[in-house]
Design a protein around this motif. Structure first.
Motif, PDB file in Angstrom:
ATOM      1  N   SER A 210       0.837  -1.199   0.000  1.00  0.00           N
ATOM      2  CA  SER A 210       0.000   0.000   0.000  1.00  0.00           C
ATOM      3  C   SER A 210       0.869   1.245   0.000  1.00  0.00           C
ATOM      4  O   SER A 210       0.377   2.353   0.067  1.00  0.00           O
ATOM      5  CB  SER A 210      -0.949  -0.016   1.196  1.00  0.00           C
ATOM      6  N   GLY A 211       2.196   1.072  -0.060  1.00  0.00           N
ATOM      7  CA  GLY A 211       3.042   2.246  -0.211  1.00  0.00           C
ATOM      8  C   GLY A 211       4.409   2.164   0.405  1.00  0.00           C
ATOM      9  O   GLY A 211       5.414   2.079  -0.306  1.00  0.00           O
ATOM     10  N   ASN A 212       4.463   2.174   1.758  1.00  0.00           N
ATOM     11  CA  ASN A 212       5.761   2.309   2.407  1.00  0.00           C
ATOM     12  C   ASN A 212       6.751   1.183   2.083  1.00  0.00           C
ATOM     13  O   ASN A 212       7.925   1.444   1.868  1.00  0.00           O
ATOM     14  CB  ASN A 212       5.594   2.428   3.918  1.00  0.00           C
TER      15      ASN A 212
ATOM     16  N   CYS B  45       5.549  -2.660  -8.339  1.00  0.00           N
ATOM     17  CA  CYS B  45       4.688  -2.679  -7.160  1.00  0.00           C
ATOM     18  C   CYS B  45       3.239  -2.830  -7.567  1.00  0.00           C
ATOM     19  O   CYS B  45       2.781  -2.172  -8.498  1.00  0.00           O
ATOM     20  CB  CYS B  45       4.802  -1.368  -6.383  1.00  0.00           C
ATOM     21  N   VAL B  46       2.509  -3.666  -6.853  1.00  0.00           N
ATOM     22  CA  VAL B  46       1.061  -3.731  -7.039  1.00  0.00           C
ATOM     23  C   VAL B  46       0.449  -2.990  -5.868  1.00  0.00           C
ATOM     24  O   VAL B  46       0.628  -3.368  -4.710  1.00  0.00           O
ATOM     25  CB  VAL B  46       0.558  -5.190  -7.084  1.00  0.00           C
ATOM     26  N   MET B  47      -0.245  -1.880  -6.171  1.00  0.00           N
ATOM     27  CA  MET B  47      -0.728  -0.994  -5.123  1.00  0.00           C
ATOM     28  C   MET B  47      -2.218  -0.712  -5.316  1.00  0.00           C
ATOM     29  O   MET B  47      -2.659  -0.465  -6.437  1.00  0.00           O
ATOM     30  CB  MET B  47       0.068   0.316  -5.180  1.00  0.00           C
TER      31      MET B  47
ATOM     32  N   GLU C 177       7.944   0.672 -10.990  1.00  0.00           N
ATOM     33  CA  GLU C 177       6.776   0.675 -11.867  1.00  0.00           C
ATOM     34  C   GLU C 177       5.573   0.302 -11.006  1.00  0.00           C
ATOM     35  O   GLU C 177       5.681  -0.527 -10.099  1.00  0.00           O
ATOM     36  CB  GLU C 177       6.991  -0.373 -12.964  1.00  0.00           C
ATOM     37  N   ILE C 178       4.410   0.929 -11.278  1.00  0.00           N
ATOM     38  CA  ILE C 178       3.230   0.657 -10.446  1.00  0.00           C
ATOM     39  C   ILE C 178       2.138  -0.011 -11.274  1.00  0.00           C
ATOM     40  O   ILE C 178       1.811   0.443 -12.369  1.00  0.00           O
ATOM     41  CB  ILE C 178       2.643   1.965  -9.862  1.00  0.00           C
ATOM     42  N   ILE C 179       1.595  -1.079 -10.737  1.00  0.00           N
ATOM     43  CA  ILE C 179       0.393  -1.679 -11.313  1.00  0.00           C
ATOM     44  C   ILE C 179      -0.691  -1.493 -10.265  1.00  0.00           C
ATOM     45  O   ILE C 179      -0.498  -1.868  -9.099  1.00  0.00           O
ATOM     46  CB  ILE C 179       0.605  -3.184 -11.605  1.00  0.00           C
ATOM     47  N   TYR C 180      -1.810  -0.881 -10.643  1.00  0.00           N
ATOM     48  CA  TYR C 180      -2.857  -0.632  -9.661  1.00  0.00           C
ATOM     49  C   TYR C 180      -3.803  -1.815  -9.538  1.00  0.00           C
ATOM     50  O   TYR C 180      -4.136  -2.466 -10.531  1.00  0.00           O
ATOM     51  CB  TYR C 180      -3.657   0.627 -10.031  1.00  0.00           C
ATOM     52  N   SER C 181      -4.216  -2.068  -8.287  1.00  0.00           N
ATOM     53  CA  SER C 181      -5.245  -3.079  -8.046  1.00  0.00           C
ATOM     54  C   SER C 181      -6.517  -2.335  -7.632  1.00  0.00           C
ATOM     55  O   SER C 181      -6.446  -1.201  -7.157  1.00  0.00           O
ATOM     56  CB  SER C 181      -4.782  -4.065  -6.973  1.00  0.00           C
TER      57      SER C 181
ATOM     58  N   ALA D 262      -4.549  -6.318  -3.723  1.00  0.00           N
ATOM     59  CA  ALA D 262      -3.172  -6.138  -4.197  1.00  0.00           C
ATOM     60  C   ALA D 262      -2.405  -7.453  -4.071  1.00  0.00           C
ATOM     61  O   ALA D 262      -1.641  -7.832  -4.968  1.00  0.00           O
ATOM     62  CB  ALA D 262      -2.473  -5.025  -3.406  1.00  0.00           C
ATOM     63  N   VAL D 263      -2.623  -8.149  -2.974  1.00  0.00           N
ATOM     64  CA  VAL D 263      -1.954  -9.442  -2.770  1.00  0.00           C
ATOM     65  C   VAL D 263      -2.412 -10.433  -3.839  1.00  0.00           C
ATOM     66  O   VAL D 263      -1.598 -11.126  -4.459  1.00  0.00           O
ATOM     67  CB  VAL D 263      -2.251 -10.008  -1.355  1.00  0.00           C
ATOM     68  N   ARG D 264      -3.711 -10.469  -4.072  1.00  0.00           N
ATOM     69  CA  ARG D 264      -4.251 -11.426  -5.043  1.00  0.00           C
ATOM     70  C   ARG D 264      -3.712 -11.127  -6.451  1.00  0.00           C
ATOM     71  O   ARG D 264      -3.246 -12.027  -7.155  1.00  0.00           O
ATOM     72  CB  ARG D 264      -5.788 -11.347  -5.048  1.00  0.00           C
ATOM     73  N   VAL D 265      -3.740  -9.835  -6.836  1.00  0.00           N
ATOM     74  CA  VAL D 265      -3.253  -9.446  -8.160  1.00  0.00           C
ATOM     75  C   VAL D 265      -1.757  -9.760  -8.306  1.00  0.00           C
ATOM     76  O   VAL D 265      -1.319 -10.286  -9.324  1.00  0.00           O
ATOM     77  CB  VAL D 265      -3.540  -7.943  -8.431  1.00  0.00           C
TER      78      VAL D 265
END
Lengths: 315, 90
Positions: A71-73, A91-93, A111-115, A124-127
């Motif tokens: 979720s970020g940190n 990161c999946v966020m 790089e960010i992939i949004y869930s 986010a965990v599942r994705v």
């Protein structure tokens, strides 16, 4: 204090007393300022430990790509360490996180992939697990089940706390991956069998709990209930109120999850004071407030702040 | 003794969409039984033979009942019980 590199400076954070918020000279509150870490949060400890462990295990090579639900940190911390060590990070966020977090992640090259927002970090965990199956060559350190996460706190946070506060009676921290509480909690328990280890978990708006069924619930693999002596759920109103109180009375500008932790710590302090028990209560300041300025938590009335946080992952 | 029980979205199919319902009992177990009498089937979603289900968290006035006396935890008039599914942080 001098260090050979930025990574060598992770940890060794100050523990500061809170004379204005402590109820009496016998019942004292102590804040461990984890925002003093290189990327400004407690997660630098776990990120450094997890990457170092993966290197030792031969899982990482120059140019390797890391994948992590966050979720970020944790993502921000991993991005910094990965950049220093020559790895890429994906990161999946969840999309309902503050924009500052995404900006910081990109700044450190991630790089960010949004869930989807609904379901919060569970999604986010599942994705991330799904992406991991599609990219078996990527290394998922997986903070929720990686023993190096808890071990970092067993080897650093716990010993630092005990050295600075040998009279510690209570340790209060946030419950996310559970790494801080499990690691530091186990260390402190071994040294002081009677120490109370207390979790404060954020209680979000309904969107975050929007699972399709209860079996989609999530308990981190690291979690061992027997380490804890208590667990509190803290809503956004109390979290914001305490975050502001910490700034107002002690001058400490912390993030909102720290307010939730302080809320639990203050309840414990009030109870000890009422029962005439001496107590030295240490709690974690997870990060500074900078990343949450846009959430609206620091301005207006508590009602306005609470409304602004509805549906956001504020911790 | 009446307590207020906060129902998560996922279980509101049982309560006709109600977010907060009232239930009677002097222990959490009694409160759950009373809930089930009003909203048949809800207890089974919360508990199995060994107690509270793994992904269900129940809080009495914000404290996790697993660290109180579990289902035997005493409740008092005006207490607030919150039921939430377990979610990740971090």
């Amino acid at each position: 204090m001098r260090f050979d590199s930025l990574l060598d400076s992770v940890g060794h954070t100050p523990l500061v007393g809170l004379p204005a918020l402590s109820p009496s000279p016998d019942v004292r509150l102590w804040a461990k300022l984890e925002d003093r870490n290189p990327t400004g949060s407690v997660k630098d400890r776990a990120a450094l430990a997890m990457i170092t462990k993966a290197e030792k295990d031969g899982l990482l090579h120059p140019g390797s790509t890391l994948l992590e639900p966050t979720s970020g940190n944790t993502g921000i911390a991993l991005a910094m360490v990965a950049k220093q060590r020559g790895y890429k990070l994906v990161c999946v966020m969840p999309e309902n996180t503050s924009p500052e977090r995404a900006q910081l992640l990109r700044m450190w090259g991630a790089e960010i992939i949004y869930s989807p927002a609904a379901g919060g970090s569970n999604e986010a965990v599942r994705v991330a697990k799904e992406i991991s199956r599609q990219h078996p060559e990527w290394v998922m350190l997986y903070q929720y089940g990686n023993e190096a996460n808890a071990l970092a706190h067993y080897e650093t946070t716990g010993p630092e706390l005990l050295a600075d506060l040998p009279t510690i009676t209570h340790f209060v921290a946030g419950l996310g991956t559970t790494g801080t509480l499990m690691g530091a909690g186990r260390y402190l328990r071994e040294a002081k069998p009677d120490v109370q280890i207390v979790a404060a978990e954020p209680r979000y708006g309904e969107l975050v709990y929007g699972l399709r069924n209860l079996d989609e619930g999530f308990v981190p693999e690291l979690y061992d209930e027997s380490v804890l002596t208590g667990r509190y759920s803290v809503g956004p109103r109390d979290a914001v109120r305490r975050t502001r109180e910490l700034l107002d009375k002690e001058g400490i500008f912390a993030g909102i999850s720290t307010g939730a932790i302080l809320h639990a710590a203050i309840s414990i302090a009030a109870k000890a004071e009422k029962e005439g028990q001496a107590a030295d209560i240490a709690f974690i300041v997870c990060d500074g407030g900078w990343k949450y300025l846009s959430t609206g938590a620091y301005e207006g009335t508590l009602e306005e702040a609470e409304a602004a946080l509805e549906g956001q992952l504020w911790a | 003794m009446a307590v207020e029980v906060r129902i998560p979205t996922i279980l509101r199919t049982y309560t006709g969409g109600e977010k907060v319902v009232s239930a009677q009992g002097s222990s959490l177990q009694e409160v759950v039984s009373d809930l089930d009498a009003s909203y048949p089937g809800i207890a089974e979603r919360l508990m199995d033979e060994s107690g509270l289900r793994r992904f269900v968290n129940v809080y009495l006035n914000d404290e996790d009942v697993r660290f109180l006396d579990g289902l035997s935890t005493a409740v008092a008039d005006g207490d607030s019980v919150t039921i939430l599914p377990a979610v990740a942080g971090g």
